[in-house]
Design a protein around this motif. Structure first.
Motif, PDB file in Angstrom:
ATOM      1  N   GLY A 173      -6.709   3.823  14.858  1.00  0.00           N
ATOM      2  CA  GLY A 173      -7.507   3.025  13.935  1.00  0.00           C
ATOM      3  C   GLY A 173      -8.215   1.847  14.600  1.00  0.00           C
ATOM      4  O   GLY A 173      -8.374   0.800  13.986  1.00  0.00           O
ATOM      5  N   ILE A 174      -8.616   2.021  15.830  1.00  0.00           N
ATOM      6  CA  ILE A 174      -9.321   0.976  16.571  1.00  0.00           C
ATOM      7  C   ILE A 174     -10.814   1.120  16.296  1.00  0.00           C
ATOM      8  O   ILE A 174     -11.347   2.229  16.259  1.00  0.00           O
ATOM      9  CB  ILE A 174      -9.009   1.081  18.078  1.00  0.00           C
ATOM     10  CG1 ILE A 174      -7.509   0.866  18.302  1.00  0.00           C
ATOM     11  CG2 ILE A 174      -9.828   0.083  18.882  1.00  0.00           C
ATOM     12  CD1 ILE A 174      -7.045   1.144  19.718  1.00  0.00           C
ATOM     13  N   LEU A 175     -11.490  -0.001  16.121  1.00  0.00           N
ATOM     14  CA  LEU A 175     -12.893   0.022  15.705  1.00  0.00           C
ATOM     15  C   LEU A 175     -13.881   0.422  16.792  1.00  0.00           C
ATOM     16  O   LEU A 175     -14.864   1.104  16.524  1.00  0.00           O
ATOM     17  CB  LEU A 175     -13.297  -1.360  15.168  1.00  0.00           C
ATOM     18  CG  LEU A 175     -12.600  -1.806  13.902  1.00  0.00           C
ATOM     19  CD1 LEU A 175     -13.028  -3.223  13.540  1.00  0.00           C
ATOM     20  CD2 LEU A 175     -12.901  -0.846  12.763  1.00  0.00           C
ATOM     21  N   TYR A 176     -13.653  -0.011  18.030  1.00  0.00           N
ATOM     22  CA  TYR A 176     -14.666   0.168  19.070  1.00  0.00           C
ATOM     23  C   TYR A 176     -14.119   0.960  20.241  1.00  0.00           C
ATOM     24  O   TYR A 176     -12.958   0.810  20.626  1.00  0.00           O
ATOM     25  CB  TYR A 176     -15.152  -1.193  19.578  1.00  0.00           C
ATOM     26  CG  TYR A 176     -15.724  -2.050  18.483  1.00  0.00           C
ATOM     27  CD1 TYR A 176     -17.022  -1.862  18.022  1.00  0.00           C
ATOM     28  CD2 TYR A 176     -14.945  -3.039  17.882  1.00  0.00           C
ATOM     29  CE1 TYR A 176     -17.532  -2.644  16.998  1.00  0.00           C
ATOM     30  CE2 TYR A 176     -15.450  -3.832  16.871  1.00  0.00           C
ATOM     31  CZ  TYR A 176     -16.749  -3.631  16.431  1.00  0.00           C
ATOM     32  OH  TYR A 176     -17.248  -4.401  15.428  1.00  0.00           O
ATOM     33  N   GLN A 177     -14.993   1.761  20.828  1.00  0.00           N
ATOM     34  CA  GLN A 177     -14.631   2.539  22.011  1.00  0.00           C
ATOM     35  C   GLN A 177     -15.758   2.443  23.026  1.00  0.00           C
ATOM     36  O   GLN A 177     -16.929   2.347  22.669  1.00  0.00           O
ATOM     37  CB  GLN A 177     -14.364   3.994  21.655  1.00  0.00           C
ATOM     38  CG  GLN A 177     -15.554   4.682  21.008  1.00  0.00           C
ATOM     39  CD  GLN A 177     -15.248   6.103  20.637  1.00  0.00           C
ATOM     40  OE1 GLN A 177     -15.254   6.956  21.513  1.00  0.00           O
ATOM     41  NE2 GLN A 177     -14.987   6.361  19.367  1.00  0.00           N
ATOM     42  N   PHE A 178     -15.373   2.448  24.283  1.00  0.00           N
ATOM     43  CA  PHE A 178     -16.341   2.332  25.360  1.00  0.00           C
ATOM     44  C   PHE A 178     -15.972   3.273  26.499  1.00  0.00           C
ATOM     45  O   PHE A 178     -14.804   3.573  26.712  1.00  0.00           O
ATOM     46  CB  PHE A 178     -16.361   0.901  25.926  1.00  0.00           C
ATOM     47  CG  PHE A 178     -16.761  -0.139  24.918  1.00  0.00           C
ATOM     48  CD1 PHE A 178     -18.090  -0.420  24.678  1.00  0.00           C
ATOM     49  CD2 PHE A 178     -15.795  -0.836  24.205  1.00  0.00           C
ATOM     50  CE1 PHE A 178     -18.459  -1.375  23.744  1.00  0.00           C
ATOM     51  CE2 PHE A 178     -16.155  -1.799  23.281  1.00  0.00           C
ATOM     52  CZ  PHE A 178     -17.491  -2.068  23.052  1.00  0.00           C
ATOM     53  N   THR A 179     -16.987   3.695  27.240  1.00  0.00           N
ATOM     54  CA  THR A 179     -16.772   4.394  28.504  1.00  0.00           C
ATOM     55  C   THR A 179     -17.242   3.527  29.663  1.00  0.00           C
ATOM     56  O   THR A 179     -17.094   3.899  30.812  1.00  0.00           O
ATOM     57  CB  THR A 179     -17.509   5.746  28.544  1.00  0.00           C
ATOM     58  OG1 THR A 179     -18.905   5.522  28.312  1.00  0.00           O
ATOM     59  CG2 THR A 179     -16.948   6.710  27.513  1.00  0.00           C
ATOM     60  N   ASP A 180     -17.790   2.371  29.343  1.00  0.00           N
ATOM     61  CA  ASP A 180     -18.310   1.440  30.344  1.00  0.00           C
ATOM     62  C   ASP A 180     -17.512   0.135  30.278  1.00  0.00           C
ATOM     63  O   ASP A 180     -17.486  -0.521  29.230  1.00  0.00           O
ATOM     64  CB  ASP A 180     -19.793   1.182  30.077  1.00  0.00           C
ATOM     65  CG  ASP A 180     -20.375   0.183  31.042  1.00  0.00           C
ATOM     66  OD1 ASP A 180     -20.498   0.519  32.239  1.00  0.00           O
ATOM     67  OD2 ASP A 180     -20.700  -0.945  30.606  1.00  0.00           O
ATOM     68  N   LEU A 181     -16.880  -0.230  31.377  1.00  0.00           N
ATOM     69  CA  LEU A 181     -16.051  -1.431  31.402  1.00  0.00           C
ATOM     70  C   LEU A 181     -16.859  -2.688  31.091  1.00  0.00           C
ATOM     71  O   LEU A 181     -16.405  -3.552  30.332  1.00  0.00           O
ATOM     72  CB  LEU A 181     -15.363  -1.572  32.758  1.00  0.00           C
ATOM     73  CG  LEU A 181     -14.496  -2.814  32.944  1.00  0.00           C
ATOM     74  CD1 LEU A 181     -13.390  -2.881  31.892  1.00  0.00           C
ATOM     75  CD2 LEU A 181     -13.927  -2.849  34.343  1.00  0.00           C
TER      76      LEU A 181
END
Length: 80
Positions: A50-58
């Motif tokens: 249930g986490i709002l944000y996801q990234f593939t770029d640090l």
């Protein structure tokens, strides 16, 4: 405390799950984002927890103004 500490997780596998579960017990912390170099892993982790944000770029994760702290949950071989 008025504002919760915004936390970003770097990594989306076993150890990050442990960190996430531990952080949910801290009333003044909120896990807002996860970063993984693998899009499918980031997506699965955010959906499961249930986490709002996801990234593939640090850099994109670190640029989030709401992130106050990061937890690095990557294999030792990737941190050197």
């Amino acid at each position: 405390m008025e504002k919760k500490v915004g936390v970003g997780l770097i990594g989306s596998q076993f150890i990050s799950t442990i960190h996430f579960e531990s952080l949910t017990t801290v009333a003044d912390a909120e896990v807002l984002a996860v970063m993984s170099p693998t899009q499918a892993n980031a997506s699965a982790f955010t959906k499961e927890h249930g986490i709002l944000y996801q990234f593939t770029d640090l850099d994109a994760l670190l640029a989030m103004e709401r992130i106050d702290r990061v937890v690095i949950g990557t294999p030792i071989s990737l941190t050197a």
